[in-house]
Design a protein around this motif. Sequence first.
Motif, PDB file in Angstrom:
ATOM      1  N   VAL A   1     -15.320  17.500  10.019  1.00 47.30           N
ATOM      2  CA  VAL A   1     -13.979  17.960   9.659  1.00 47.30           C
ATOM      3  C   VAL A   1     -13.733  19.327  10.279  1.00 47.30           C
ATOM      4  O   VAL A   1     -14.670  20.056  10.588  1.00 47.30           O
ATOM      5  CB  VAL A   1     -13.774  18.072   8.125  1.00 47.30           C
ATOM      6  CG1 VAL A   1     -13.773  16.715   7.465  1.00 47.30           C
ATOM      7  CG2 VAL A   1     -14.812  18.976   7.479  1.00 47.30           C
TER       8      VAL A   1
ATOM      9  N   ASN B   1     -10.476  23.755   6.621  1.00 43.45           N
ATOM     10  CA  ASN B   1      -9.226  23.574   5.861  1.00 43.45           C
ATOM     11  C   ASN B   1      -8.643  22.169   5.922  1.00 43.45           C
ATOM     12  O   ASN B   1      -7.613  21.899   5.306  1.00 43.45           O
ATOM     13  CB  ASN B   1      -8.158  24.598   6.273  1.00 43.45           C
ATOM     14  CG  ASN B   1      -8.610  26.012   5.962  1.00 43.45           C
ATOM     15  OD1 ASN B   1      -9.189  26.256   4.907  1.00 43.45           O
ATOM     16  ND2 ASN B   1      -8.386  26.929   6.880  1.00 43.45           N
ATOM     17  N   GLN B   2      -9.275  21.287   6.650  1.00 46.38           N
ATOM     18  CA  GLN B   2      -8.857  19.887   6.646  1.00 46.38           C
ATOM     19  C   GLN B   2      -9.263  19.293   5.290  1.00 46.38           C
ATOM     20  O   GLN B   2     -10.204  19.761   4.661  1.00 46.38           O
ATOM     21  CB  GLN B   2      -9.567  19.156   7.789  1.00 46.38           C
ATOM     22  CG  GLN B   2      -9.005  17.792   8.092  1.00 46.38           C
ATOM     23  CD  GLN B   2      -9.702  17.133   9.281  1.00 46.38           C
ATOM     24  OE1 GLN B   2     -10.531  17.734   9.963  1.00 46.38           O
ATOM     25  NE2 GLN B   2      -9.362  15.881   9.524  1.00 46.38           N
ATOM     26  N   THR B   3      -8.546  18.280   4.836  1.00 44.56           N
ATOM     27  CA  THR B   3      -8.872  17.690   3.548  1.00 44.56           C
ATOM     28  C   THR B   3     -10.000  16.676   3.704  1.00 44.56           C
ATOM     29  O   THR B   3      -9.918  15.764   4.518  1.00 44.56           O
ATOM     30  CB  THR B   3      -7.627  16.997   2.961  1.00 44.56           C
ATOM     31  OG1 THR B   3      -6.603  17.980   2.850  1.00 44.56           O
ATOM     32  CG2 THR B   3      -7.917  16.431   1.590  1.00 44.56           C
ATOM     33  N   LEU B   4     -11.043  16.869   2.925  1.00 43.41           N
ATOM     34  CA  LEU B   4     -12.165  15.931   2.894  1.00 43.41           C
ATOM     35  C   LEU B   4     -12.042  15.113   1.613  1.00 43.41           C
ATOM     36  O   LEU B   4     -12.090  15.658   0.510  1.00 43.41           O
ATOM     37  CB  LEU B   4     -13.495  16.705   2.916  1.00 43.41           C
ATOM     38  CG  LEU B   4     -14.774  15.897   2.784  1.00 43.41           C
ATOM     39  CD1 LEU B   4     -15.007  14.994   3.995  1.00 43.41           C
ATOM     40  CD2 LEU B   4     -15.979  16.823   2.594  1.00 43.41           C
ATOM     41  N   ASN B   5     -11.830  13.806   1.755  1.00 40.27           N
ATOM     42  CA  ASN B   5     -11.720  12.908   0.600  1.00 40.27           C
ATOM     43  C   ASN B   5     -13.037  12.189   0.406  1.00 40.27           C
ATOM     44  O   ASN B   5     -13.472  11.466   1.295  1.00 40.27           O
ATOM     45  CB  ASN B   5     -10.645  11.843   0.847  1.00 40.27           C
ATOM     46  CG  ASN B   5      -9.255  12.404   0.743  1.00 40.27           C
ATOM     47  OD1 ASN B   5      -8.931  13.114  -0.208  1.00 40.27           O
ATOM     48  ND2 ASN B   5      -8.440  12.107   1.736  1.00 40.27           N
TER      49      ASN B   5
ATOM     50  N   ASN C   1     -20.207  27.228   2.469  1.00 36.08           N
ATOM     51  CA  ASN C   1     -19.008  26.807   1.754  1.00 36.08           C
ATOM     52  C   ASN C   1     -19.342  26.580   0.286  1.00 36.08           C
ATOM     53  O   ASN C   1     -20.469  26.821  -0.138  1.00 36.08           O
ATOM     54  CB  ASN C   1     -18.456  25.525   2.383  1.00 36.08           C
ATOM     55  CG  ASN C   1     -17.808  25.795   3.728  1.00 36.08           C
ATOM     56  OD1 ASN C   1     -16.707  26.331   3.789  1.00 36.08           O
ATOM     57  ND2 ASN C   1     -18.493  25.448   4.813  1.00 36.08           N
TER      58      ASN C   1
ATOM     59  N   ILE D   1     -11.654  15.726  -3.824  1.00 39.01           N
ATOM     60  CA  ILE D   1     -10.957  16.283  -2.663  1.00 39.01           C
ATOM     61  C   ILE D   1     -11.392  17.724  -2.450  1.00 39.01           C
ATOM     62  O   ILE D   1     -11.363  18.530  -3.382  1.00 39.01           O
ATOM     63  CB  ILE D   1      -9.432  16.183  -2.857  1.00 39.01           C
ATOM     64  CG1 ILE D   1      -9.049  14.699  -2.915  1.00 39.01           C
ATOM     65  CG2 ILE D   1      -8.687  16.893  -1.726  1.00 39.01           C
ATOM     66  CD1 ILE D   1      -7.660  14.425  -3.431  1.00 39.01           C
ATOM     67  N   LYS D   2     -11.817  18.021  -1.254  1.00 40.68           N
ATOM     68  CA  LYS D   2     -12.305  19.367  -0.943  1.00 40.68           C
ATOM     69  C   LYS D   2     -11.691  19.855   0.365  1.00 40.68           C
ATOM     70  O   LYS D   2     -11.372  19.054   1.248  1.00 40.68           O
ATOM     71  CB  LYS D   2     -13.833  19.364  -0.783  1.00 40.68           C
ATOM     72  CG  LYS D   2     -14.595  18.958  -2.021  1.00 40.68           C
ATOM     73  CD  LYS D   2     -14.571  20.034  -3.074  1.00 40.68           C
ATOM     74  CE  LYS D   2     -15.245  19.569  -4.349  1.00 40.68           C
ATOM     75  NZ  LYS D   2     -15.172  20.559  -5.415  1.00 40.68           N
ATOM     76  N   GLN D   3     -11.557  21.160   0.441  1.00 40.84           N
ATOM     77  CA  GLN D   3     -11.194  21.787   1.711  1.00 40.84           C
ATOM     78  C   GLN D   3     -12.248  22.842   1.995  1.00 40.84           C
ATOM     79  O   GLN D   3     -12.441  23.743   1.175  1.00 40.84           O
ATOM     80  CB  GLN D   3      -9.810  22.427   1.620  1.00 40.84           C
ATOM     81  CG  GLN D   3      -8.694  21.427   1.798  1.00 40.84           C
ATOM     82  CD  GLN D   3      -7.331  22.092   1.806  1.00 40.84           C
ATOM     83  OE1 GLN D   3      -7.060  22.955   0.985  1.00 40.84           O
ATOM     84  NE2 GLN D   3      -6.491  21.682   2.731  1.00 40.84           N
TER      85      GLN D   3
ATOM     86  N   LYS E   1     -13.797  25.968   3.878  1.00 38.85           N
ATOM     87  CA  LYS E   1     -13.136  27.142   4.459  1.00 38.85           C
ATOM     88  C   LYS E   1     -13.873  27.738   5.647  1.00 38.85           C
ATOM     89  O   LYS E   1     -13.285  28.467   6.435  1.00 38.85           O
ATOM     90  CB  LYS E   1     -12.990  28.234   3.381  1.00 38.85           C
ATOM     91  CG  LYS E   1     -12.262  27.773   2.119  1.00 38.85           C
ATOM     92  CD  LYS E   1     -10.787  27.532   2.384  1.00 38.85           C
ATOM     93  CE  LYS E   1     -10.078  27.039   1.132  1.00 38.85           C
ATOM     94  NZ  LYS E   1      -8.842  26.325   1.461  1.00 38.85           N
TER      95      LYS E   1
END
Length: 158
Positions: A4, A7-11, A29, A44-46, A48
């Motif tokens: 990823v 800041n992209q969304t990790l589902n 992180n 759901i995680k972003q 950084k």
Amino acid sequence: MQAVEINQTLNIINSDQTSHNINFDSKLNEKFNQGQGPGAAPIIKQLKRPETVVPVKCNQHPWMRAYVAVLSHPFFAVTDKDGHFEIKGVPPGTYTVVAWHEKYPQGLTQSITVAASEKKEANFSFTGDQLKAESIEGGALRALPALEFPMLGMDMNH
Ligand SMILES: [Cu+2]
């Protein structure tokens, strides 16, 4: 293996009929260790910060393992089941392309120069000896500086 951009969304989704546990063992992180039952909502995680590879384990099933690479740029790919990959939209320049494998965390590198709209091919081959010589155990995971995009002045905050 999952990659990823920061800041992209990790589902994180559990599609199994059993409970899993996502033990996200990040160094740079947010670390988390969360259970996820069958049919549970996605986690759901972003992330950084760039982090070469985050090892992820499941506490319910010790044989389960995943890796998440967090990169500061969009120029990466995860190989498909046949080992193919494609990285699109790379601006002209000379780059160090790194191939990473869980059993060869040192990675293989290749210098590639691309002109505008040019398509280049890069082949990487991990030999059996390399795969045996390296191991993810014992802290062998280390940062690969070449995974950082070398372009200066590029806006990384888009
Ligand atoms: Cu599991």
